[in-house]
Design an enzyme around this catalytic site. Structure first.
Site, PDB file in Angstrom:
ATOM      1  N   SER A   1      82.859  -4.497 145.599  1.00  0.00           N
ATOM      2  CA  SER A   1      82.877  -5.897 145.162  1.00  0.00           C
ATOM      3  C   SER A   1      81.484  -6.474 144.934  1.00  0.00           C
ATOM      4  CB  SER A   1      83.598  -6.726 146.233  1.00  0.00           C
ATOM      5  OG  SER A   1      83.491  -8.109 145.970  1.00  0.00           O
ATOM      6  N   ASN A   2      81.442  -7.499 144.087  1.00  0.00           N
ATOM      7  CA  ASN A   2      80.245  -8.316 143.934  1.00  0.00           C
ATOM      8  C   ASN A   2      79.932  -9.107 145.198  1.00  0.00           C
ATOM      9  OD1 ASN A   2      79.457  -7.734 141.282  1.00  0.00           O
ATOM     10  ND2 ASN A   2      80.702  -9.350 140.394  1.00  0.00           N
TER      11      ASN A   2
ATOM     12  N   ASP B   1      88.620  -3.723 143.560  1.00  0.00           N
ATOM     13  CA  ASP B   1      87.856  -4.949 143.448  1.00  0.00           C
ATOM     14  C   ASP B   1      88.446  -5.928 144.463  1.00  0.00           C
ATOM     15  OD1 ASP B   1      86.201  -7.060 142.189  1.00  0.00           O
ATOM     16  OD2 ASP B   1      88.133  -7.799 141.487  1.00  0.00           O
ATOM     17  N   ALA B   2      87.656  -6.904 144.890  1.00  0.00           N
ATOM     18  CA  ALA B   2      88.132  -7.839 145.912  1.00  0.00           C
ATOM     19  C   ALA B   2      88.706  -9.125 145.319  1.00  0.00           C
ATOM     20  CB  ALA B   2      87.001  -8.175 146.886  1.00  0.00           C
ATOM     21  N   TYR B   3      87.871  -9.868 144.624  1.00  0.00           N
ATOM     22  CA  TYR B   3      88.220 -11.236 144.223  1.00  0.00           C
ATOM     23  C   TYR B   3      89.087 -11.260 142.963  1.00  0.00           C
ATOM     24  CZ  TYR B   3      84.735 -12.237 147.724  1.00  0.00           C
ATOM     25  OH  TYR B   3      84.041 -12.289 148.902  1.00  0.00           O
TER      26      TYR B   3
ATOM     27  N   ARG C   1      85.547 -20.306 139.054  1.00  0.00           N
ATOM     28  CA  ARG C   1      85.631 -18.858 138.872  1.00  0.00           C
ATOM     29  C   ARG C   1      84.904 -18.424 137.600  1.00  0.00           C
ATOM     30  NH1 ARG C   1      85.449 -13.912 140.940  1.00  0.00           N
ATOM     31  NH2 ARG C   1      86.893 -12.438 139.953  1.00  0.00           N
TER      32      ARG C   1
END
Length: 235
Positions: free
Chosen positions: A122-123, A15-17, A46
């Protein structure tokens, strides 16, 4: 903290964030304008960002993560009584240059040297992910950067997790998925990945189906979890 051991892993998908990139770093870099409000703004920003992805998914009203991020920022700023279009533009620009956590690049380099396939799932929109990857100088370490825009729905929809299997040509059971978001970790496990929850923020366990294989508080432990020995020349 490392006790978990996973064998037979051919690819790691991140995942990125919140996992590779510090989502609080945008607001932190605007402390001069926000003062003590930077932390409440970062937290609300967030929280609403994630809520809007889930709600849009349930409503069938998809929009890319850039719009969702802007909508969430608007909510956060309004909730704190901040009406400043220049600051909004600055914060959105900073979100394209989020700082990577310190252990990320060395960890990826060690995995890459071992022959592991590496990807982001990722989203984030392609534009956002490209900016973050370039800013952190990790593009050469990744085999793929995958956005939910390829399927038009946000996590935790199973079609999102299918993207890495198809792109990397690796079975789900040979992929280790890493996320700092517990809901994401559970959903990835439900799909069929091996999953390590990177519990950076020492959160309590979620009460939803399919528990991750294990957890760690930093990605630096991942090579050891996967049984990858450190190069003696790097010691």
């Amino acid at each position: 903290m490392t006790q978990l051991r996973l064998g037979g892993i051919r690819a790691c998908v991140f995942d990125a964030y919140g996992t590779l990139f510090d989502v609080n770093s945008a607001a932190a870099q605007a402390k001069d304008a926000l003062g003590e409000r930077w932390q409440p703004l970062a937290g609300t920003w967030r929280a609403k960002q994630l809520q809007y992805t889930w709600l849009r998914g349930l409503m069938g009203r998809h929009a890319d993560f850039w719009q969702v991020t802007g909508d969430a920022l608007d909510f956060a700023m309004t909730s704190l009584g901040i009406d400043d279009s220049t600051l909004r533009e600055r914060l959105m620009g900073l979100y394209l240059r989020l700082a990577a956590y310190p252990e990320v690049k060395p960890m990826l380099a060690r995995l890459k040297t071992s022959g592991m396939k590496l990807a982001i799932l990722s989203n984030g929109s392609p534009k956002m992910l490209s900016a973050a990857v370039e800013n952190s100088s990790i593009s050469e370490l990744l085999d793929a950067v995958l956005s939910v825009e390829q399927v038009g729905v946000f996590k935790p929809h199973p079609s999102v997790y299918r993207l890495a299997v198809d792109e990397l040509g690796v079975a789900a059971g040979q992929i280790c998925f890493l996320s700092s978001n517990a809901w994401d970790a559970h959903a990835a496990k439900a799909f069929g990945y091996h999953v390590v929850w990177c519990n950076r923020f020492h959160q309590v366990e979620e009460r939803i189906p399919e528990r991750p294989d294990g957890e760690t508080d930093a990605l630096a432990e991942l090579p050891e979890i996967l049984g990858i020995q450190q190069d003696r020349s790097q010691k």
